[in-house]
Design a protein around this motif. Sequence first.
Motif, short mmCIF file in Angstrom:
data_model
loop_
_atom_site.label_atom_id
_atom_site.label_comp_id
_atom_site.label_asym_id
_atom_site.label_seq_id
_atom_site.Cartn_x
_atom_site.Cartn_y
_atom_site.Cartn_z
N ASP A 199 7.86 4.91 0.38
CA ASP A 199 6.68 5.16 1.20
C ASP A 199 5.53 5.40 0.24
OD1 ASP A 199 5.19 5.73 3.56
OD2 ASP A 199 5.29 7.85 3.03
N ASN A 200 4.80 4.34 -0.07
CA ASN A 200 3.68 4.43 -1.01
C ASN A 200 4.09 5.13 -2.31
OD1 ASN A 200 1.07 3.96 -1.83
ND2 ASN A 200 0.25 5.82 -0.88
N GLY A 201 5.25 4.73 -2.83
CA GLY A 201 5.70 5.26 -4.13
C GLY A 201 6.61 6.47 -4.02
N ILE A 202 6.81 6.99 -2.83
CA ILE A 202 7.74 8.12 -2.66
C ILE A 202 9.08 7.52 -2.20
CG2 ILE A 202 8.24 10.20 -1.31
CD1 ILE A 202 5.93 10.59 -3.32
N MET A 225 12.63 8.45 7.73
CA MET A 225 11.72 7.31 7.85
C MET A 225 12.18 6.13 6.98
SD MET A 225 7.64 7.29 7.17
CE MET A 225 7.77 6.87 5.45
N LEU A 226 12.60 6.46 5.74
CA LEU A 226 13.02 5.39 4.83
C LEU A 226 14.29 4.71 5.34
CD1 LEU A 226 12.26 7.13 1.41
CD2 LEU A 226 10.96 5.32 2.51
N ARG A 227 15.21 5.53 5.87
CA ARG A 227 16.44 4.93 6.42
C ARG A 227 16.12 4.07 7.63
NH1 ARG A 227 20.44 9.98 5.43
NH2 ARG A 227 18.75 11.10 6.43
N SER A 228 15.23 4.56 8.49
CA SER A 228 14.88 3.78 9.68
C SER A 228 14.25 2.46 9.27
CB SER A 228 13.90 4.55 10.57
OG SER A 228 14.51 5.70 11.03
N LYS A 229 13.31 2.53 8.29
CA LYS A 229 12.64 1.31 7.82
C LYS A 229 13.66 0.31 7.27
CE LYS A 229 8.02 2.54 6.01
NZ LYS A 229 7.31 2.62 4.71
N SER A 230 14.74 0.83 6.67
CA SER A 230 15.75 -0.05 6.09
C SER A 230 16.76 -0.52 7.12
CB SER A 230 16.54 0.68 4.99
OG SER A 230 15.69 1.31 4.12
N GLY A 231 16.62 -0.06 8.33
CA GLY A 231 17.55 -0.46 9.39
C GLY A 231 18.90 0.20 9.29
N ILE A 232 18.95 1.31 8.53
CA ILE A 232 20.24 2.01 8.38
C ILE A 232 20.49 2.91 9.59
CG2 ILE A 232 21.46 3.74 6.97
CD1 ILE A 232 19.91 2.66 4.55
#
Length: 264
Positions: free
Chosen positions: A180-183, A156-163
């Motif tokens: 993600d809310n501190g994670i 999810m974090l990679r997708s959000k960053s466009g990676i």
Amino acid sequence: MKFFVDTAMLSEIEWAMGIGCDGVTTNPSLIKKAVDALKANGENVDMMSYIRKICETAGRCRDVSLEVVSLESEKMIKEAVVLYNKFNILANNVVVKIPVSTASTSHYEGLKAMSALQRKQIPVNATLVFTPEQALMCGKLGAKYVSPFAGRIDDMLRSKSGIVFDKSEYFPEQGIRMDDNGIVSGIDLVRKTVAILKNYGMKTEVIAASLRNARQVREAALAGAHVATIPFNVLEEMTKHPKTAEGVMAFAKDVVPEYRAIFD
Ligand code: E4P
């Protein structure tokens, strides 16, 4: 740290038990993969006997997580009782997976089911955990395990960053300046979950789930996860190092006949 194998494929479960794994986790997608493989092989799918074999292959004291399929608490409770009554008798190792929250009528269905199952003394693995708060709620309801999904947070974090990424790629524990809310990473989620449950002396064990590579297993162990549930390919990856292979080849080359004769 206990190792569970994250699969519903019988051959993989057999192999994993042979190298000392301590349990099995399944989910509906993993069951689908196993059923598809059976069908592709032209085999009949008898789900009852297939699940029986999984429980028996794992054997006593090696927990097997089987997941409910409904989204409402009453139905989840009924399904949990069915799973437990039908399969726990074989090796006393069934744990029922309940999603911590559902996107159905209310968000509390999973927790309501966990509460009822605690009263019935049916062990629960709280699944689809993405925050330490969710884990804390499940711990308070006496869940035997909570399963933070490390890899899916990283995805999810990679997708959000466009990676653009391959799921098996290593994701740094310290994150990528996206949270993600501190994670900040899947391992961060595991570490914080372990720390919070420990703060309150909870018996609930943390299963680091959705693991994608060997380094992530290492970091889950450093974070203090009680269990890592590991896909078959990652278990294999964990055994390997080029210097190990090189050393084995070199030792094999150096074996003198006099030494080999000992084994004749
Ligand atoms: C195990 O309990 C989980 O269902 C599993 O690890 C999920 O893994 P995935 O995110 O790779 O599907």
